[in-house]
Scaffold this motif. Structure first.
Motif, PDB file in Angstrom:
ATOM      1  N   GLN A  18     -10.155  32.439  59.009  1.00  0.00           N
ATOM      2  CA  GLN A  18      -9.632  33.706  58.510  1.00  0.00           C
ATOM      3  C   GLN A  18      -8.454  34.208  59.326  1.00  0.00           C
ATOM      4  O   GLN A  18      -7.475  34.715  58.775  1.00  0.00           O
ATOM      5  N   ASP A  19      -8.541  34.071  60.675  1.00  0.00           N
ATOM      6  CA  ASP A  19      -7.466  34.616  61.500  1.00  0.00           C
ATOM      7  C   ASP A  19      -6.275  33.670  61.604  1.00  0.00           C
ATOM      8  O   ASP A  19      -5.229  34.061  62.117  1.00  0.00           O
ATOM      9  N   GLY A  20      -6.433  32.413  61.125  1.00  0.00           N
ATOM     10  CA  GLY A  20      -5.325  31.450  61.192  1.00  0.00           C
ATOM     11  C   GLY A  20      -4.767  31.327  62.587  1.00  0.00           C
ATOM     12  O   GLY A  20      -3.564  31.480  62.807  1.00  0.00           O
ATOM     13  N   PHE A  21      -5.632  31.047  63.546  1.00  0.00           N
ATOM     14  CA  PHE A  21      -5.243  31.078  64.963  1.00  0.00           C
ATOM     15  C   PHE A  21      -4.022  30.196  65.228  1.00  0.00           C
ATOM     16  O   PHE A  21      -3.945  29.060  64.778  1.00  0.00           O
ATOM     17  N   LEU A  22      -3.088  30.754  66.008  1.00  0.00           N
ATOM     18  CA  LEU A  22      -1.889  30.017  66.408  1.00  0.00           C
ATOM     19  C   LEU A  22      -1.775  30.007  67.922  1.00  0.00           C
ATOM     20  O   LEU A  22      -2.192  30.958  68.599  1.00  0.00           O
ATOM     21  N   PHE A  23      -1.186  28.932  68.461  1.00  0.00           N
ATOM     22  CA  PHE A  23      -0.995  28.808  69.900  1.00  0.00           C
ATOM     23  C   PHE A  23       0.344  29.415  70.299  1.00  0.00           C
ATOM     24  O   PHE A  23       1.260  29.557  69.477  1.00  0.00           O
ATOM     25  N   SER A  24       0.450  29.731  71.594  1.00  0.00           N
ATOM     26  CA  SER A  24       1.663  30.392  72.085  1.00  0.00           C
ATOM     27  C   SER A  24       2.745  29.371  72.414  1.00  0.00           C
ATOM     28  O   SER A  24       3.346  29.401  73.489  1.00  0.00           O
ATOM     29  N   THR A  25       2.994  28.452  71.505  1.00  0.00           N
ATOM     30  CA  THR A  25       4.057  27.463  71.650  1.00  0.00           C
ATOM     31  C   THR A  25       5.050  27.664  70.504  1.00  0.00           C
ATOM     32  O   THR A  25       5.103  28.721  69.895  1.00  0.00           O
TER      33      THR A  25
ATOM     34  N   GLY B 150       6.883  24.767  65.330  1.00  0.00           N
ATOM     35  CA  GLY B 150       6.790  23.362  64.975  1.00  0.00           C
ATOM     36  C   GLY B 150       5.606  22.681  65.637  1.00  0.00           C
ATOM     37  O   GLY B 150       4.900  21.883  65.016  1.00  0.00           O
ATOM     38  N   GLN B 151       5.352  23.003  66.910  1.00  0.00           N
ATOM     39  CA  GLN B 151       4.208  22.436  67.609  1.00  0.00           C
ATOM     40  C   GLN B 151       2.896  22.943  67.028  1.00  0.00           C
ATOM     41  O   GLN B 151       1.894  22.223  67.010  1.00  0.00           O
ATOM     42  N   ASN B 152       2.892  24.175  66.556  1.00  0.00           N
ATOM     43  CA  ASN B 152       1.690  24.708  65.924  1.00  0.00           C
ATOM     44  C   ASN B 152       1.353  23.954  64.640  1.00  0.00           C
ATOM     45  O   ASN B 152       0.198  23.616  64.395  1.00  0.00           O
ATOM     46  N   ILE B 153       2.365  23.687  63.842  1.00  0.00           N
ATOM     47  CA  ILE B 153       2.116  22.948  62.595  1.00  0.00           C
ATOM     48  C   ILE B 153       1.713  21.512  62.912  1.00  0.00           C
ATOM     49  O   ILE B 153       0.799  20.951  62.295  1.00  0.00           O
TER      50      ILE B 153
ATOM     51  N   GLN C  50      15.232  30.793  58.963  1.00  0.00           N
ATOM     52  CA  GLN C  50      15.918  32.036  59.319  1.00  0.00           C
ATOM     53  C   GLN C  50      15.765  32.373  60.802  1.00  0.00           C
ATOM     54  O   GLN C  50      16.485  33.234  61.319  1.00  0.00           O
ATOM     55  N   PHE C  51      14.833  31.708  61.477  1.00  0.00           N
ATOM     56  CA  PHE C  51      14.672  31.930  62.909  1.00  0.00           C
ATOM     57  C   PHE C  51      15.842  31.293  63.654  1.00  0.00           C
ATOM     58  O   PHE C  51      16.382  30.265  63.240  1.00  0.00           O
ATOM     59  N   SER C  52      16.213  31.892  64.788  1.00  0.00           N
ATOM     60  CA  SER C  52      17.386  31.419  65.531  1.00  0.00           C
ATOM     61  C   SER C  52      17.234  29.980  66.011  1.00  0.00           C
ATOM     62  O   SER C  52      18.197  29.221  66.043  1.00  0.00           O
ATOM     63  N   LYS C  53      16.022  29.573  66.368  1.00  0.00           N
ATOM     64  CA  LYS C  53      15.786  28.220  66.870  1.00  0.00           C
ATOM     65  C   LYS C  53      14.980  27.374  65.896  1.00  0.00           C
ATOM     66  O   LYS C  53      14.508  26.295  66.271  1.00  0.00           O
ATOM     67  N   GLY C  54      14.825  27.832  64.675  1.00  0.00           N
ATOM     68  CA  GLY C  54      14.131  27.046  63.674  1.00  0.00           C
ATOM     69  C   GLY C  54      12.715  26.687  64.080  1.00  0.00           C
ATOM     70  O   GLY C  54      11.942  27.556  64.522  1.00  0.00           O
ATOM     71  N   PHE C  55      12.368  25.405  63.981  1.00  0.00           N
ATOM     72  CA  PHE C  55      11.016  24.964  64.313  1.00  0.00           C
ATOM     73  C   PHE C  55      10.732  24.999  65.806  1.00  0.00           C
ATOM     74  O   PHE C  55       9.588  24.859  66.221  1.00  0.00           O
ATOM     75  N   ASP C  56      11.765  25.191  66.621  1.00  0.00           N
ATOM     76  CA  ASP C  56      11.579  25.300  68.073  1.00  0.00           C
ATOM     77  C   ASP C  56      11.343  26.735  68.523  1.00  0.00           C
ATOM     78  O   ASP C  56      11.231  27.009  69.723  1.00  0.00           O
ATOM     79  N   THR C  57      11.263  27.657  67.580  1.00  0.00           N
ATOM     80  CA  THR C  57      11.052  29.061  67.918  1.00  0.00           C
ATOM     81  C   THR C  57       9.658  29.262  68.506  1.00  0.00           C
ATOM     82  O   THR C  57       8.652  28.892  67.898  1.00  0.00           O
ATOM     83  N   VAL C  58       9.589  29.826  69.707  1.00  0.00           N
ATOM     84  CA  VAL C  58       8.301  30.120  70.340  1.00  0.00           C
ATOM     85  C   VAL C  58       7.757  31.410  69.750  1.00  0.00           C
ATOM     86  O   VAL C  58       8.444  32.442  69.739  1.00  0.00           O
ATOM     87  N   ILE C  59       6.530  31.365  69.255  1.00  0.00           N
ATOM     88  CA  ILE C  59       5.989  32.497  68.486  1.00  0.00           C
ATOM     89  C   ILE C  59       5.092  33.406  69.311  1.00  0.00           C
ATOM     90  O   ILE C  59       4.545  34.374  68.781  1.00  0.00           O
ATOM     91  N   GLY C  60       4.935  33.132  70.600  1.00  0.00           N
ATOM     92  CA  GLY C  60       4.162  34.020  71.454  1.00  0.00           C
ATOM     93  C   GLY C  60       2.662  33.824  71.308  1.00  0.00           C
ATOM     94  O   GLY C  60       2.179  33.050  70.485  1.00  0.00           O
TER      95      GLY C  60
ATOM     96  N   ARG D 111      -0.927  33.934  70.225  1.00  0.00           N
ATOM     97  CA  ARG D 111      -1.572  34.129  68.928  1.00  0.00           C
ATOM     98  C   ARG D 111      -0.555  34.387  67.812  1.00  0.00           C
ATOM     99  O   ARG D 111      -0.858  35.047  66.817  1.00  0.00           O
ATOM    100  N   GLY D 112       0.679  33.913  68.005  1.00  0.00           N
ATOM    101  CA  GLY D 112       1.693  34.076  66.965  1.00  0.00           C
ATOM    102  C   GLY D 112       2.164  35.491  66.803  1.00  0.00           C
ATOM    103  O   GLY D 112       2.452  35.939  65.680  1.00  0.00           O
ATOM    104  N   VAL D 113       2.278  36.227  67.916  1.00  0.00           N
ATOM    105  CA  VAL D 113       2.607  37.654  67.855  1.00  0.00           C
ATOM    106  C   VAL D 113       3.980  37.895  67.235  1.00  0.00           C
ATOM    107  O   VAL D 113       4.239  38.970  66.685  1.00  0.00           O
ATOM    108  N   ALA D 114       4.871  36.905  67.287  1.00  0.00           N
ATOM    109  CA  ALA D 114       6.223  37.093  66.743  1.00  0.00           C
ATOM    110  C   ALA D 114       6.269  36.965  65.225  1.00  0.00           C
ATOM    111  O   ALA D 114       7.315  37.228  64.621  1.00  0.00           O
ATOM    112  N   LEU D 115       5.162  36.569  64.590  1.00  0.00           N
ATOM    113  CA  LEU D 115       5.132  36.366  63.139  1.00  0.00           C
ATOM    114  C   LEU D 115       4.380  37.494  62.447  1.00  0.00           C
ATOM    115  O   LEU D 115       3.522  38.152  63.049  1.00  0.00           O
ATOM    116  N   SER D 116       4.703  37.676  61.184  1.00  0.00           N
ATOM    117  CA  SER D 116       3.944  38.634  60.380  1.00  0.00           C
ATOM    118  C   SER D 116       2.604  38.014  59.992  1.00  0.00           C
ATOM    119  O   SER D 116       2.365  36.813  60.188  1.00  0.00           O
ATOM    120  N   GLY D 117       1.721  38.834  59.417  1.00  0.00           N
ATOM    121  CA  GLY D 117       0.422  38.330  59.013  1.00  0.00           C
ATOM    122  C   GLY D 117       0.528  37.204  57.996  1.00  0.00           C
ATOM    123  O   GLY D 117      -0.166  36.177  58.101  1.00  0.00           O
TER     124      GLY D 117
END
Length: 609
Positions: free
Chosen positions: A446-453, A456-459, A486-496, A498-504
């Motif tokens: 449900q929470d779709g847990f993401l790592f702080s990497t 691209g590494q998350n996928i 649309q992210f500045s670094k594309g798939f290399d964008t670090v999302i913080g 639990r993915g704090v940089a992304l929307s739900g």
């Protein structure tokens, strides 16, 4: 509540160990790991101890050299050549000590660091084998405290502690040997009498230091736990203006840590001060009796000077031994906690005796009379039976708390189902190897847990050898590719964290892309489209039908549009399967599903208007 109960259980285990020494009842994995490491590297430790022994044998020659120098000076026989010779001897002694002692220190320190690495790697690997229920009862902050502070305490005892202990013991023995053989036997024997009380001090204060250390570490774990929770909930704290509440809660924990650590400091300071006190008494006796022997010309002045220097050498290792024993007491408390951790057993174990990997197709059959959690007697699932063929889609709907997530968690054995209730390809999941079973399932919680990497590494986390093309394709199928571009670094964008940089919605689509990339025979989507808008949901469902051909899919959803296309839909109500069928069949039935769908359609129309 679970964490509190777990803490009490843990303290009871430690209490039993401290009072009954029931080591045969307590797991000793940490102690075994420690001794196995020492035995495997005994050659390095032997070299280290021999180097330190040689260093101490060299350094105890200094008082003897100075004593002879003093005798020559008193007798008026000292000349420039003698001064040069004795000076050179002292320089060579200093160089020899530095070389051999440095070798011993380096070797032992290096082995201590490797032991620290081994313990942390072993701890993490062990945690990965434990069932999820274990982590529901233990706080992350507490576990991290074990991995950091307790392991560090053991490492310091094995590296610095062994260095100091070997240095102190060898220096003490060497100095006593030189005192007995180069000075007077009577003076040496009388002077070391107070030192004989040191073992009594150790026996009295050792256990008290260990208990105080354990309690200090437990209070530190509690503080770490609260810190981890507060940082994770920082958005909620700020949004509700509860910073003062969080600060006050943290202050209470810090006050407890301070109180426990001050208690440990008092015990340690008293313990460490008594040992040099014994040495000081010895020094007073040596000055009084040795001075008398010198004045009465029973010993030479140089012998008296050498004896006082030797006695000073004896007092220093006594202080070191006290410090080492204190460190060993703290390390033993940490080793006990590590043994408790490493002694935990997973509740769900591999019952399969198969050795060859099997290929699973995705046929699912469930006939479940009832199921309750391991720590409960109340069934959360009852009277559930359905079958899904390979390539079909199953939809599971129901109110919050109706048991939907619990039901799908039985499939990968996150919770162990009763025997002969859940089958994959006709085999009871309890009899399928855990690695084969879970490798055949892609699960999006449900929470779709993401790592702080990076995103691209998350996928790519679900497939170790995934290429960038594979990751991009999965992102397109999950409708997250355009957002990533649309992210500045594309798939290399670090999302913080639990993915704090992304929307739900972006978090959920990233987690779905990760599951698509794995391409397992069974895909479970546990209410992971709730934050996605209707149009994006339609695109994902459409892509799902294409990429999941000949794959089994299970979708849990509150929004019924996500399961409308399913081959079979089951409706849960308070843990009971009350309806099942296709969308059209359930609508014709006019039951719970039909009412839910009609209500959601009405809400959608109102929202559109």
């Amino acid at each position: 509540m679970n964490r509190r109960l777990s803490g009490h259980r843990y303290e009871r285990m430690v209490f039993v160990m401290d009072n009954n020494d029931s080591s045969h009842e307590h797991p000793a994995q940490a102690t075994k790991l420690l001794w196995d490491y020492i035995k495997d590297h005994k050659g390095y430790y032997v070299v280290s101890f021999l180097s330190i022994l040689i260093a101490e044998v060299i350094t105890v020659q200094s008082p003897n050299v100075i004593g002879r120098f003093t005798d020559l000076l008193q007798a008026g026989k000292l000349n420039f050549g003698a001064v040069e010779r004795y000076s050179l001897l002292l320089v060579l002694i200093a160089i020899g000590y530095a070389v051999f002692f440095g070798i011993g220190q380096f070797r032992t320190g290096m082995m201590g660091r490797q032991l620290e690495y081994l313990f942390r790697r072993h701890l993490f690997s062990h945690w990965e084998t434990l069932s999820t229920s274990y982590f529901n009862k233990r706080s992350i902050g507490d576990l991290l405290n074990h991995a950091m502070n307790d392991v560090q305490a053991v490492r310091q005892a094995i590296s610095q502690g062994l260095n100091q202990l070997s240095n102190a013991v060898f220096l003490l023995c060497s100095a006593l040997f030189m005192m007995f053989h180069t000075v007077t036997f009577r003076l040496t024997l009388v002077s070391i009498l107070p030192i004989l009380f040191v073992p009594l001090v150790v026996v009295w204060f050792g256990p008290r230091v260990r208990v105080a250390s354990r309690r200090a570490q437990e209070s530190l774990s509690s503080m770490t736990d609260l810190s981890e929770e507060s940082f994770s909930a920082i958005r909620l704290i700020k949004a509700t203006a509860n910073e003062d509440v969080a600060v006050n809660r943290f202050r209470e924990r810090v006050d407890t840590v301070l109180s426990q650590q001050l208690r440990m400091v008092r015990q340690t300071a008293t313990f460490q001060s008594l040992i040099p006190l014994m040495g000081s008494i010895s020094f007073v006796i040596a000055l009084a009796y040795g001075g008398y022997l010198t004045v009465t010309h029973q010993i030479l002045l140089g012998s008296f000077v050498a004896f006082t220097l030797y006695l000073a050498l004896v007092i220093n290792p006594l202080q070191q031994i006290g410090n080492v024993i204190n460190n060993f007491q703290r390390a033993s408390a940490s080793l006990l906690r590590l043994s408790v951790l490493l002694g935990e057993k997973p509740e769900i174990v591999d019952q399969s005796a198969q050795t060859e990997p099997i290929s699973m197709q995705g046929d699912i059959h469930v006939r479940l009379a009832d199921f309750q959690y391991p720590d409960s007697d109340i069934p959360v699932l009852k009277e559930i039976e359905f079958s899904v063929k390979r390539g079909q889609t199953l939809g599971i709907v129901g109110q919050t708390g109706s048991g939907k997530s619990t039901l799908v968690n039985l499939l990968p054995r996150v919770y162990d189902p009763p025997p002969d209730t859940v089958f994959v390809d006709g085999q009871d999941v309890r009899k399928v190897g855990l690695a084969d079973l879970r490798s055949a399932i892609s699960y999006v919680p449900q929470d779709g847990f993401l790592f702080s990497t990076s995103i691209g590494q998350n996928i790519g986390f679900s497939k170790e050898d995934a290429t960038l093309n594979d990751i991009e394709k999965a992102a397109q199928q999950a409708c997250i590719y355009d957002d990533i571009q649309q992210f500045s670094k594309g798939f290399d964008t670090v999302i913080g964290e639990r993915g704090v940089a992304l929307s739900g919605g972006q978090k959920q689509r990233t987690a779905i892309a990760r599951a698509f990339l794995k391409d397992a025979p069974i895909l479970i989507l546990d209410d992971c489209l709730s934050a996605v808008d209707m149009n994006t949901e339609k695109h994902i469902i459409s892509n799902l039908n294409e990429v999941r051909e000949n794959r089994t899919t299970i979708i849990i959803a509150h929004r019924l549009s996500a399961v409308r296309h399913a081959d079979l839909i089951i409706v849960l109500d308070d843990g009971v399967m009350v309806e099942s069928g296709t969308h059209d069949e359930l609508m014709a039935l006019g039951g719970i599903y039909a009412r839910m769908y009609t209500l959601q359609q009405h809400d959608s129309e109102v929202t559109a208007d």
